[in-house]
Design a protein around this motif. Structure first.
Motif, PDB file in Angstrom:
ATOM      1  N   MET A   1       0.836  -1.198   0.000  1.00 33.43           N
ATOM      2  CA  MET A   1       0.000   0.000   0.000  1.00 33.43           C
ATOM      3  C   MET A   1       0.873   1.252   0.000  1.00 33.43           C
ATOM      4  SD  MET A   1      -2.788   1.274   2.812  1.00 33.43           S
ATOM      5  CE  MET A   1      -3.740  -0.222   2.663  1.00 33.43           C
ATOM      6  N   PHE A   2       0.613   2.167  -0.935  1.00 29.75           N
ATOM      7  CA  PHE A   2       1.410   3.375  -1.098  1.00 29.75           C
ATOM      8  C   PHE A   2       0.684   4.562  -0.475  1.00 29.75           C
ATOM      9  CE2 PHE A   2       1.598   7.243  -3.664  1.00 29.75           C
ATOM     10  CZ  PHE A   2       2.926   7.602  -3.504  1.00 29.75           C
ATOM     11  N   ARG A   3       1.440   5.423   0.245  1.00 27.73           N
ATOM     12  CA  ARG A   3       0.865   6.646   0.811  1.00 27.73           C
ATOM     13  C   ARG A   3       1.865   7.782   0.734  1.00 27.73           C
ATOM     14  NH1 ARG A   3      -2.570   5.678   6.306  1.00 27.73           N
ATOM     15  NH2 ARG A   3      -2.838   7.930   5.985  1.00 27.73           N
ATOM     16  N   LYS A   4       1.336   8.980   0.570  1.00 27.73           N
ATOM     17  CA  LYS A   4       2.156  10.193   0.584  1.00 27.73           C
ATOM     18  C   LYS A   4       1.566  11.178   1.569  1.00 27.73           C
ATOM     19  CE  LYS A   4       3.583  14.147  -2.280  1.00 27.73           C
ATOM     20  NZ  LYS A   4       3.658  14.718  -3.660  1.00 27.73           N
ATOM     21  N   GLU A   5       2.437  11.739   2.420  1.00 26.24           N
ATOM     22  CA  GLU A   5       2.039  12.767   3.374  1.00 26.24           C
ATOM     23  C   GLU A   5       3.021  13.930   3.268  1.00 26.24           C
ATOM     24  OE1 GLU A   5      -0.609  12.621   5.383  1.00 26.24           O
ATOM     25  OE2 GLU A   5      -1.186  10.561   4.847  1.00 26.24           O
ATOM     26  N   VAL A   6       2.524  15.149   3.438  1.00 28.24           N
ATOM     27  CA  VAL A   6       3.376  16.335   3.458  1.00 28.24           C
ATOM     28  C   VAL A   6       3.327  16.927   4.862  1.00 28.24           C
ATOM     29  CG1 VAL A   6       3.852  18.598   2.458  1.00 28.24           C
ATOM     30  CG2 VAL A   6       2.910  16.771   1.018  1.00 28.24           C
ATOM     31  N   VAL A  13       6.802  12.772   2.886  1.00 25.77           N
ATOM     32  CA  VAL A  13       6.998  11.423   3.400  1.00 25.77           C
ATOM     33  C   VAL A  13       6.258  10.463   2.464  1.00 25.77           C
ATOM     34  CG1 VAL A  13       6.605   9.821   5.302  1.00 25.77           C
ATOM     35  CG2 VAL A  13       7.205  12.204   5.785  1.00 25.77           C
ATOM     36  N   ILE A  14       6.985   9.511   1.878  1.00 26.63           N
ATOM     37  CA  ILE A  14       6.413   8.551   0.945  1.00 26.63           C
ATOM     38  C   ILE A  14       6.617   7.157   1.532  1.00 26.63           C
ATOM     39  CG2 ILE A  14       6.294   7.864  -1.475  1.00 26.63           C
ATOM     40  CD1 ILE A  14       6.115  10.882  -1.104  1.00 26.63           C
ATOM     41  N   THR A  15       5.543   6.387   1.641  1.00 24.04           N
ATOM     42  CA  THR A  15       5.660   5.077   2.273  1.00 24.04           C
ATOM     43  C   THR A  15       4.984   3.990   1.434  1.00 24.04           C
ATOM     44  OG1 THR A  15       3.608   5.374   3.549  1.00 24.04           O
ATOM     45  CG2 THR A  15       5.665   6.102   4.581  1.00 24.04           C
ATOM     46  N   GLU A  16       5.477   2.777   1.603  1.00 27.42           N
ATOM     47  CA  GLU A  16       4.862   1.602   0.999  1.00 27.42           C
ATOM     48  C   GLU A  16       4.943   0.456   1.998  1.00 27.42           C
ATOM     49  OE1 GLU A  16       5.037  -1.244  -2.993  1.00 27.42           O
ATOM     50  OE2 GLU A  16       6.742   0.059  -2.509  1.00 27.42           O
ATOM     51  N   ALA A 189       9.891   1.794   3.162  1.00 19.95           N
ATOM     52  CA  ALA A 189       9.290   0.622   2.529  1.00 19.95           C
ATOM     53  C   ALA A 189       9.572  -0.608   3.381  1.00 19.95           C
ATOM     54  CB  ALA A 189       9.842   0.425   1.114  1.00 19.95           C
ATOM     55  N   GLY A 190       8.551  -1.434   3.576  1.00 20.16           N
ATOM     56  CA  GLY A 190       8.733  -2.652   4.344  1.00 20.16           C
ATOM     57  C   GLY A 190       7.525  -2.956   5.202  1.00 20.16           C
ATOM     58  N   ASN A 191       7.739  -3.718   6.242  1.00 23.34           N
ATOM     59  CA  ASN A 191       6.664  -4.157   7.129  1.00 23.34           C
ATOM     60  C   ASN A 191       6.627  -3.255   8.363  1.00 23.34           C
ATOM     61  OD1 ASN A 191       4.596  -5.744   8.160  1.00 23.34           O
ATOM     62  ND2 ASN A 191       6.021  -7.127   9.197  1.00 23.34           N
ATOM     63  N   PHE A 192       5.682  -2.353   8.416  1.00 18.99           N
ATOM     64  CA  PHE A 192       5.596  -1.401   9.527  1.00 18.99           C
ATOM     65  C   PHE A 192       4.153  -0.939   9.677  1.00 18.99           C
ATOM     66  CE2 PHE A 192       6.264   0.932   5.637  1.00 18.99           C
ATOM     67  CZ  PHE A 192       5.389   2.001   5.726  1.00 18.99           C
ATOM     68  N   ALA A 193       3.845  -0.375  10.827  1.00 17.69           N
ATOM     69  CA  ALA A 193       2.527   0.208  11.088  1.00 17.69           C
ATOM     70  C   ALA A 193       2.592   1.687  10.708  1.00 17.69           C
ATOM     71  CB  ALA A 193       2.151   0.041  12.557  1.00 17.69           C
ATOM     72  N   SER A 356      14.056   3.196  -2.524  1.00 18.51           N
ATOM     73  CA  SER A 356      14.719   4.088  -3.470  1.00 18.51           C
ATOM     74  C   SER A 356      13.767   4.529  -4.575  1.00 18.51           C
ATOM     75  CB  SER A 356      15.936   3.389  -4.093  1.00 18.51           C
ATOM     76  OG  SER A 356      16.914   3.108  -3.122  1.00 18.51           O
ATOM     77  N   LYS A 357      12.978   3.589  -5.096  1.00 18.92           N
ATOM     78  CA  LYS A 357      12.032   3.940  -6.154  1.00 18.92           C
ATOM     79  C   LYS A 357      11.008   4.961  -5.674  1.00 18.92           C
ATOM     80  CE  LYS A 357       8.672   2.155  -9.471  1.00 18.92           C
ATOM     81  NZ  LYS A 357       7.673   3.185  -9.121  1.00 18.92           N
ATOM     82  N   LEU A 358      10.507   4.786  -4.447  1.00 17.14           N
ATOM     83  CA  LEU A 358       9.544   5.743  -3.898  1.00 17.14           C
ATOM     84  C   LEU A 358      10.105   7.163  -3.920  1.00 17.14           C
ATOM     85  CD1 LEU A 358       8.248   3.837  -0.714  1.00 17.14           C
ATOM     86  CD2 LEU A 358       7.018   4.149  -2.870  1.00 17.14           C
ATOM     87  N   ALA A 359      11.341   7.305  -3.435  1.00 15.19           N
ATOM     88  CA  ALA A 359      11.949   8.637  -3.350  1.00 15.19           C
ATOM     89  C   ALA A 359      12.243   9.204  -4.733  1.00 15.19           C
ATOM     90  CB  ALA A 359      13.222   8.567  -2.514  1.00 15.19           C
TER      91      ALA A 359
END
Length: 417
Positions: A1-6, A13-16, A189-193, A356-359
């Motif tokens: 799941m991809f998310r972006k927050e400013v 902040v870009i997360t997957e 990116a990875g397994n996190f809450a 790296s791809k996210l950034a």
């Protein structure tokens, strides 16, 4: 799941989230590199990358090393011509400690003057190491010759004279000028809450910091045609051919990637087959593409015995001319597309590469680029597009040749006539 927050200060902040893994990779990507340095600042971006590991207000350099080792993780950094990245990879249960370590070295490094003096010697040794490696050294020379006086042509490590004269106040001033929230992307990116991680990142990287004046804008370079030979007593002659490339956001970028794969991007490529497999002239021959925010450079490299250099150069030029003159066969085009897609998919199997791809997506395109979109763009590359790109990118007006070893400039120029 991809998310972006400013965050409140403009930092992105870009997360997957990837529940199927046990690791988490966190990166702090600063949109400043060696091309953003002014005269007399050559190497400062790279030097700052070194200094963040030399102690903070809370941790000594040794404590930083011990802490990441105790986690069984990785904490490192790298500098490029357009960016500086600090990253950590840890087990999912240690993500909080990983973020705390990264935030500490990023915000609170002391830049102790005594450590600066010691680290100068380390960086000077790093420069000497590059100069002792003909292939690495040639690529630095080649980029400098292709871009001439443009900042993109400067070596990332800097010049020895600049490093020797470096003072702590220059590092602090450079960092204050360039390290601002709007220039930073944090990717995870990875397994996190998501909730706890975003809260910790907002605490660590949000709020007012880096409020100095904006850094100067970048100006695009021009690829300069020319022949440059640096004589050196080596067993091999090392040669780079430089050609026009494309920027990250160019609509033809996937065409350029496919063209590079066909030319010299693998063991089935034309250059590898013609120069190494059929004639045994070289052990190492390849082509590569460097993309920047406003320009690019396509490079062919080969290392051969000196008396074979003219023949190798004629073969390289011949393959460039063939691509300009004749359409790429459909089967060869299909293989190159399959190669690119396979490389991409395999390369994204680690959390580090996903981070790296996210950034990079955010920095270069301002958005997440889905994998299916990339695959579709690769599939859309056509024979006519490659023919057009070959005529444009391989134009003699952009051809720069740099050689290192026991060669004479006149001998190289005669091959190019």
């Amino acid at each position: 799941m991809f998310r972006k927050e400013v965050l409140d200060n403009g930092l992105r902040v870009i997360t997957e989230k990837i529940p199927s893994v046990r690791s988490v990779s966190i990166g702090v990507w600063v949109d400043v590199g060696s091309r953003d340095e002014q005269a007399g600042e050559e190497g400062l971006s790279h030097f700052i990358e070194h200094m963040v590991f030399k102690g903070t207000r809370r941790r000594t350099a040794e404590a930083i090393s011990r802490e990441i080792d105790a986690l069984g993780g990785e904490l490192n950094a790298f500098t490029s011509r357009e960016g500086t990245t600090f990253y950590a990879k840890v087990l999912d249960e240690h993500v909080g400690q990983g973020i705390d370590l990264l935030a500490d070295i990023f915000h609170h490094s002391r830049f102790d003057a005594r450590e600066v003096t010691k680290e100068k010697q380390v960086v000077l040794e790093e420069i000497r190491m590059v100069e002792d490696d003909p292939e690495d050294y040639l690529h630095d020379l080649h980029t400098k010759n292709a871009f001439r006086t443009h900042p993109l042509g400067r070596p990332i490590l800097g010049e020895p004279a600049t490093i020797e004269a470096l003072r702590r106040r220059q590092l602090v001033a450079f960092r204050a000028r360039h390290y601002r929230p709007s220039q930073v992307v944090v990717s995870v990116a990875g397994n996190f809450a998501f909730g706890p991680v975003l809260t910790q990142l907002a605490t660590a990287f949000g709020g007012p910091w880096g409020r100095g004046p904006a850094s100067g804008r970048r100006l695009p370079p021009t690829i300069a045609r020319g022949v440059h030979v640096q004589a050196k007593p080596l067993e091999q002659a090392h040669v780079c051919f430089g050609l026009k490339g494309l920027p990250h956001g160019d609509k033809d970028r996937y065409g350029a990637y496919v063209l590079n794969a066909i030319l010299g991007g693998g063991v089935s490529s034309r250059l590898f087959q013609e120069v190494r497999e059929k004639r045994g002239l070289a052990y190492s021959i390849y082509s590569s593409v460097m993309c920047f925010s406003d320009s690019g450079l396509l490079t062919v490299y080969a290392g051969v015995r000196p008396d074979a250099a003219p023949r190798m150069m004629r073969l390289v030029l011949g393959e460039l001319r063939k691509l300009q003159a004749k359409p790429v066969p459909r089967a060869e085009l299909a293989r190159a597309k399959s190669q690119l897609k396979g490389n991409l998919m395999l390369g994204l199997e680690s959390t580090s590469s996903r981070m790296s791809k996210l950034a990079k997506d955010e920095i270069h395109f301002g958005r997440h680029v889905p994998l299916r979109e990339i695959m579709a763009d690769i599939d859309a590359v056509s024979e006519s597009q490659l023919a057009r790109l070959s005529r444009d990118l391989f134009d003699d007006r952009y051809l720069t040749v740099t050689a290192l070893g026991p060669l004479k400039k006149g001998d190289v120029e005669r091959v190019l006539r």
